[in-house]
Design a protein around this motif. Structure first.
Motif, mmCIF file in Angstrom:
data_model
loop_
_atom_site.group_PDB
_atom_site.id
_atom_site.type_symbol
_atom_site.label_atom_id
_atom_site.label_comp_id
_atom_site.label_asym_id
_atom_site.label_seq_id
_atom_site.Cartn_x
_atom_site.Cartn_y
_atom_site.Cartn_z
ATOM 1 N N GLY A 209 0.816 -1.211 0.000
ATOM 2 C CA GLY A 209 0.000 0.000 0.000
ATOM 3 C C GLY A 209 0.845 1.255 0.000
ATOM 4 N N GLY A 210 1.934 1.256 0.768
ATOM 5 C CA GLY A 210 2.829 2.406 0.792
ATOM 6 C C GLY A 210 3.538 2.616 -0.529
ATOM 7 N N GLU A 211 3.914 1.526 -1.179
ATOM 8 C CA GLU A 211 4.559 1.636 -2.490
ATOM 9 C C GLU A 211 3.603 2.215 -3.521
ATOM 10 N N ARG A 212 2.353 1.732 -3.488
ATOM 11 C CA ARG A 212 1.362 2.274 -4.426
ATOM 12 C C ARG A 212 1.151 3.765 -4.186
ATOM 13 N N LEU A 213 1.130 4.157 -2.915
ATOM 14 C CA LEU A 213 0.915 5.567 -2.599
ATOM 15 C C LEU A 213 2.085 6.422 -3.085
ATOM 16 N N ALA A 214 3.310 5.958 -2.865
ATOM 17 C CA ALA A 214 4.473 6.706 -3.355
ATOM 18 C C ALA A 214 4.411 6.867 -4.864
ATOM 19 N N ASN A 215 4.014 5.813 -5.541
ATOM 20 C CA ASN A 215 3.870 5.847 -6.988
ATOM 21 C C ASN A 215 2.838 6.888 -7.408
ATOM 22 N N GLU A 216 1.687 6.912 -6.710
ATOM 23 C CA GLU A 216 0.622 7.857 -7.061
ATOM 24 C C GLU A 216 1.045 9.299 -6.770
ATOM 25 N N ILE A 217 1.742 9.507 -5.673
ATOM 26 C CA ILE A 217 2.216 10.856 -5.347
ATOM 27 C C ILE A 217 3.090 11.403 -6.468
ATOM 28 N N LEU A 218 4.032 10.599 -6.939
ATOM 29 C CA LEU A 218 4.906 11.044 -8.020
ATOM 30 C C LEU A 218 4.129 11.260 -9.314
ATOM 31 N N GLU A 219 3.167 10.382 -9.568
ATOM 32 C CA GLU A 219 2.363 10.509 -10.793
ATOM 33 C C GLU A 219 1.554 11.799 -10.782
ATOM 34 N N VAL A 220 0.956 12.125 -9.641
ATOM 35 C CA VAL A 220 0.157 13.346 -9.539
ATOM 36 C C VAL A 220 1.043 14.580 -9.695
ATOM 37 N N ALA A 253 5.239 5.363 2.526
ATOM 38 C CA ALA A 253 5.446 6.034 1.242
ATOM 39 C C ALA A 253 6.557 7.076 1.335
ATOM 40 N N VAL A 254 6.621 7.772 2.462
ATOM 41 C CA VAL A 254 7.658 8.780 2.665
ATOM 42 C C VAL A 254 9.049 8.137 2.584
ATOM 43 N N ALA A 255 9.188 6.961 3.195
ATOM 44 C CA ALA A 255 10.474 6.254 3.127
ATOM 45 C C ALA A 255 10.792 5.821 1.700
ATOM 46 N N MET A 256 9.750 5.430 0.948
ATOM 47 C CA MET A 256 9.971 5.039 -0.448
ATOM 48 C C MET A 256 10.423 6.231 -1.289
ATOM 49 N N LEU A 257 9.808 7.391 -1.057
ATOM 50 C CA LEU A 257 10.212 8.586 -1.795
ATOM 51 C C LEU A 257 11.653 8.945 -1.472
ATOM 52 N N ASP A 258 12.018 8.824 -0.215
ATOM 53 C CA ASP A 258 13.382 9.101 0.203
ATOM 54 C C ASP A 258 14.364 8.177 -0.511
ATOM 55 N N GLU A 259 13.960 6.917 -0.681
ATOM 56 C CA GLU A 259 14.844 5.940 -1.304
ATOM 57 C C GLU A 259 14.944 6.140 -2.805
ATOM 58 N N LEU A 260 13.860 6.572 -3.427
ATOM 59 C CA LEU A 260 13.814 6.628 -4.881
ATOM 60 C C LEU A 260 14.315 7.929 -5.474
ATOM 61 N N LEU A 261 14.272 9.006 -4.699
ATOM 62 C CA LEU A 261 14.577 10.307 -5.273
ATOM 63 C C LEU A 261 15.982 10.764 -4.947
#
Length: 545
Positions: A209-220, A253-261
């Motif tokens: 769920g957190g991964e999907r949310l991180a994905n949607e945040i970036l998409e938006v 999701a915040v941790a995923m954004l930190d990791e991906l960006l």
């Protein structure tokens, strides 16, 4: 969610992280976290260390306890965050105005439209604030597109403000704001989006769920930037409001954004500009405000409304799928979310963290002790009526002049936990719940305790009982109390009134059909107050204070 189904849905909120330890440097066009979710192309690098600790308590950056070995790389001082003026930075470089994004995240078995009232309340308050040139729903937001029928602007505005008296008070508040501070003219944009990625998929755990949310945040964000600035350098802030399980999705999701960006090294070493992430080479992304409402930050194990044996918790967890295993701490996800630097460091980058919790046994699904991450063994100090340095400097505490929830007697206390400075090492000894509670407290939070009893339709006064409020009694006698003190106070009956524990949906003014909308409308003043304060906090990021 029907009220009677709230019982053990407490467990519906989490998933085991797929990797442990510090984030490694890497680059990938498509970073795939699992078979179902592919994250948008981005670069991921670790933060590099920097020496930015002043030794002065006011200017000390956040540091998680030494025992957790949290990198202090991308942290700026709270003072730097509040005194910087990104608007001036952007305009001096010929860049467009800041875009503030607010993402609203629903809970277990939820839908984006469940939090429609909050969506429109935030938009209303942003329009009234006057600090944004444009306020809108995102182009992808279903709530913004489908708002005409159920949320006619005039009717809903009248309902939200509670009639003519409230309208007069709010007009007075707006006048007071203008007298206290002149909002700097900007071309900032405010965008609200109700996340839809987890609708129908809340059973598979917090990780997915957190991964999907991180994905949607970036998409938006990409979608809105494409419509406006295209290849121009753009500053963006992210704020998240997570309800129930949505709060845990937000933290992951915040941790995923930190990791991906990509984390900016250049600005991360400056004292006058907060650290930011780089998205698609031209988007500078900043964390702003993180807020949760009735989220089980400590999970549900040992935190159910009625104590149940461990074998029963495990049985319920298995019936709820991976999310249940997360919530009832059958795995280690909850512990890692609260103690691992992978999750705590990105959360600490937000300028402000806020947690709303139901008090006095009104929440069957997420009792107040887990929503406010309180523990009976914790001695973490909570301070009443403290004003943050940012609020004191900007003189923008005007929201207190009219607070709908306070007017209705729904807010019983607001407490603050200080950020742990480098001089205050964190004690990691104790049981898991105590360690989780202390570590989350060390990030620095505002905790708002809500008493929904009189707004729950099925409630009654107890004629022979004292009307005293335990939390208010605490706040009147002491300036600071421990986590244990608060845990005992909010777990008590509260005196004077008893109600069925349906506050979980009431606190967020949950809407799904005419019955639930009417049943939970008592929470609207809480959401109005949340919106007022959230807009104030978000807008402070742009101020030259």
């Amino acid at each position: 969610m029907a009220p009677l189904r709230l019982a053990f849905l407490t467990a519906s909120m989490m998933t085991r992280p797929q990797g442990e330890g510090a984030v490694e440097t890497r680059s990938s066009k498509n970073v795939c976290q699992n078979d179902d979710v592919t994250m948008p192309s981005a670069e991921a690098v670790t933060f590099k260390p920097m020496d930015c600790i002043s030794g002065d308590k006011e200017n000390d950056i956040y540091e998680t306890p030494a025992s957790l070995s949290v990198p202090t790389a991308s942290m700026s001082s709270s003072t730097a965050a509040s005194t910087s003026d990104p608007t001036n930075v952007a305009q001096s470089n010929g860049e467009s105005g800041i875009i503030h994004f607010c993402f609203i995240v629903h809970g277990h078995q939820g839908k984006p439209t469940d939090l429609s009232y909050l969506h429109h309340a935030i938009k209303d308050k942003a329009n009234q604030h006057g600090g944004f040139a444009t306020t809108k729903s995102s182009g992808m937001c279903s709530v913004g597109k489908n708002s005409s029928s159920q949320h006619d602007d005039d009717d809903v505005s009248a309902q939200r403000n509670g009639g003519s008296r409230a309208n007069q008070n709010e007009e007075t508040m707006q006048t007071s704001v203008e007298e206290i501070i002149t909002v700097k003219s900007t071309n900032c944009t405010f965008v609200v989006h109700n996340a839809a990625c987890n609708e129908g998929s809340t059973h598979d755990g917090v990780v997915k769920g957190g991964e999907r949310l991180a994905n949607e945040i970036l998409e938006v964000i990409r979608g809105e930037i494409e419509q406006t600035t295209r290849h121009q350098t753009q500053d963006v802030t992210i704020s998240i409001v997570g309800n129930s399980l949505g709060g845990l999705y937000g933290r992951y999701a915040v941790a995923m954004l930190d990791e991906l960006l990509f984390a900016s090294d250049e600005d991360g070493t400056k004292e006058d500009v907060p650290p930011h992430y780089i998205l698609d080479d031209n988007i500078r992304l900043h964390f702003n405000v993180f807020c949760s409402t009735a989220s089980p930050h400590l999970g549900c194990a040992d935190r159910t409304y009625v104590p149940i044996p461990r074998f029963a918790e495990v049985g319920i967890a298995k019936r709820m799928g991976e999310t249940g295993l997360d919530l009832f701490r059958v795995n280690d996800l909850m512990l890692e979310l609260a103690t691992s630097p992978k999750f705590t460091r990105p959360l600490a980058l937000f300028r402000k963290r806020i947690a709303y919790a139901n008090a006095y046994g009104t929440d069957f699904v997420v009792p107040g002790s887990t929503a406010a991450f309180l523990d009976g063994a914790s001695d973490s100090l909570h301070y009443f009526d403290a004003i943050s340095e940012e609020e004191a400097q900007s003189k923008r505490h005007a929201a207190d002049r009219f607070c709908p929830a306070t007017e209705e007697g729904l807010f019983v206390a607001t407490c603050y936990t200080p950020r742990l400075s480098t001089k205050d090492p964190f004690d990691s000894s104790g049981n898991d719940l105590e360690v989780m509670s202390k570590n989350l407290d060390s990030l620095g939070w505002t905790k708002v305790f809500v008493d929904m009893r009189k707004e729950i339709p099925i409630s009654t006064k107890l004629p022979l009982m004292s009307n005293s409020c335990p939390i208010r009694t605490l706040s009147s006698n002491r300036k600071a109390v421990t986590s244990k003190d608060l845990c005992d106070a909010i777990s008590s009956g509260g005196g004077g009134r008893i109600s069925l524990p349906f506050g979980h949906n009431s606190i967020c003014a949950f809407e799904r059909g005419s019955f639930s909308t009417a049943f939970n409308k008592g929470g609207r003043p809480v959401m109005d107050s949340l919106a007022i304060n959230l807009i104030e906090d978000i807008s402070m990021w742009t101020l030259n204070v």
